[in-house]
Scaffold this active site. Structure first.
Site, mmCIF file in Angstrom:
data_model
loop_
_atom_site.group_PDB
_atom_site.id
_atom_site.type_symbol
_atom_site.label_atom_id
_atom_site.label_comp_id
_atom_site.label_asym_id
_atom_site.label_seq_id
_atom_site.Cartn_x
_atom_site.Cartn_y
_atom_site.Cartn_z
ATOM 1 N N HIS A 17 0.840 -1.207 0.000
ATOM 2 C CA HIS A 17 0.000 0.000 0.000
ATOM 3 C C HIS A 17 0.877 1.261 0.000
ATOM 4 C CE1 HIS A 17 -3.010 -2.721 2.249
ATOM 5 N NE2 HIS A 17 -3.712 -2.302 1.218
ATOM 6 N N LYS A 41 -17.459 -7.126 5.717
ATOM 7 C CA LYS A 41 -16.098 -7.673 5.665
ATOM 8 C C LYS A 41 -15.641 -7.986 7.079
ATOM 9 C CE LYS A 41 -13.736 -6.436 1.463
ATOM 10 N NZ LYS A 41 -12.583 -5.792 0.862
ATOM 11 N N ARG A 91 -1.934 -6.086 -8.674
ATOM 12 C CA ARG A 91 -0.901 -7.108 -8.476
ATOM 13 C C ARG A 91 -1.014 -8.104 -9.616
ATOM 14 N NH1 ARG A 91 -2.927 -7.411 -2.439
ATOM 15 N NH2 ARG A 91 -4.740 -6.943 -3.700
ATOM 16 N N SER A 129 -2.768 -7.924 2.443
ATOM 17 C CA SER A 129 -3.073 -7.898 3.881
ATOM 18 C C SER A 129 -3.465 -9.300 4.351
ATOM 19 C CB SER A 129 -4.215 -6.924 4.167
ATOM 20 O OG SER A 129 -3.857 -5.625 3.779
HETATM 21 P P1 ADP Z 1 -9.801 -3.613 -0.737
HETATM 22 O O1 ADP Z 1 -10.597 -4.424 0.242
HETATM 23 O O2 ADP Z 1 -10.482 -2.321 -1.120
HETATM 24 O O3 ADP Z 1 -9.285 -4.369 -1.928
HETATM 25 P P2 ADP Z 1 -7.041 -3.552 0.228
HETATM 26 O O4 ADP Z 1 -6.518 -2.839 1.438
HETATM 27 O O5 ADP Z 1 -6.887 -5.018 0.173
HETATM 28 O O6 ADP Z 1 -8.551 -3.095 0.131
HETATM 29 O O7 ADP Z 1 -6.377 -2.937 -1.076
HETATM 30 C C1 ADP Z 1 -6.535 -1.570 -1.409
HETATM 31 C C2 ADP Z 1 -5.902 -1.324 -2.754
HETATM 32 O O8 ADP Z 1 -4.489 -1.484 -2.649
HETATM 33 C C3 ADP Z 1 -6.360 -2.290 -3.840
HETATM 34 O O9 ADP Z 1 -6.420 -1.590 -5.068
HETATM 35 C C4 ADP Z 1 -5.270 -3.320 -3.880
HETATM 36 O O10 ADP Z 1 -5.173 -3.927 -5.148
HETATM 37 C C5 ADP Z 1 -4.054 -2.435 -3.584
HETATM 38 N N1 ADP Z 1 -2.949 -3.211 -3.030
HETATM 39 C C6 ADP Z 1 -2.858 -3.800 -1.833
HETATM 40 N N2 ADP Z 1 -1.667 -4.442 -1.694
HETATM 41 C C7 ADP Z 1 -0.992 -4.245 -2.854
HETATM 42 C C8 ADP Z 1 0.277 -4.667 -3.375
HETATM 43 N N3 ADP Z 1 1.095 -5.426 -2.666
HETATM 44 N N4 ADP Z 1 0.585 -4.282 -4.633
HETATM 45 C C9 ADP Z 1 -0.264 -3.524 -5.359
HETATM 46 N N5 ADP Z 1 -1.448 -3.099 -4.937
HETATM 47 C C10 ADP Z 1 -1.831 -3.453 -3.704
#
Ligand code: ADP
Length: 159
Positions: A17, A41, A91, A129
């Site tokens: 992030h 969630k 990703r 995460s």
């Molecule tokens: P959500 O539940 O909205 O997907 P996340 O916290 O899992 O929330 O992710 C928020 C954003 O950050 C998403 O667009 C996700 O693809 C991106 N993201 C999270 N981790 C990574 C990573 N390691 N590389 C690229 N993008 C990431």
């Protein structure tokens, strides 16, 4: 002034992030980082804990950021905040399917708000995460995935 909005669960925030925030700040003058509050969630950390962790992790970029929580549709929040773009990270291909659907749904809701996608540094391209929580549950080494204070918060949760 270019304003973007980066929404996410941040449960917890990871180096992936943070990498996306760094990239987005090269494009936007101001970035709103919004912790999505979705009662459906099953998050490990509460809204308050997630906000606190995001604030601490993004402290070095504080001047260009606004951090908050969102309980409404992202496009509606973007409009309220004067953001023109929703920032998301990509990703693997699995992210694409979900992001594709979300982007088109958001465009139906408000065509004036567009989405932009960044890819993280390769070393974070398999980082999520969920993976972090899974590793934490089994006491694995998290030092390359999240800042040290988050390792402590995770350890406290699973202790
Ligand atoms: P959500 O539940 O909205 O997907 P996340 O916290 O899992 O929330 O992710 C928020 C954003 O950050 C998403 O667009 C996700 O693809 C991106 N993201 C999270 N981790 C990574 C990573 N390691 N590389 C690229 N993008 C990431």
């Amino acid at each position: 002034m270019k304003v973007g909005l980066y929404p996410g669960s941040f449960d917890p925030i990871t180096y992936g992030h943070i990498d996306i925030v760094e990239r987005a700040l090269k494009l936007f003058d101001k970035l709103h980082v919004l912790i999505s509050v979705n009662p459906h969630k099953n998050n490990l950390f509460t809204k308050e804990e997630r906000i606190e962790m995001v604030e601490q992790a993004l402290e070095p970029y504080r001047d260009s950021l606004e951090i908050g929580a969102s309980e409404t549709l992202t496009v509606m929040h973007a409009k309220q905040l004067g953001a023109t773009h929703i920032v998301r990270g990509l990703r693997a291909l699995t992210d694409f399917e979900y992001e594709f659907q979300m982007t088109h749904a958001n465009r139906e809701l408000d065509d004036a708000i567009d989405s932009v996608f960044f890819m993280t540094a390769n070393k974070y391209s398999f980082l999520s995460s969920n993976a972090v929580k899974e590793i934490a549950r089994f006491g694995g080494n998290l030092s390359t995935f999240v800042p040290p204070f988050i390792v402590e918060r995770l350890e406290a949760k699973y202790r």
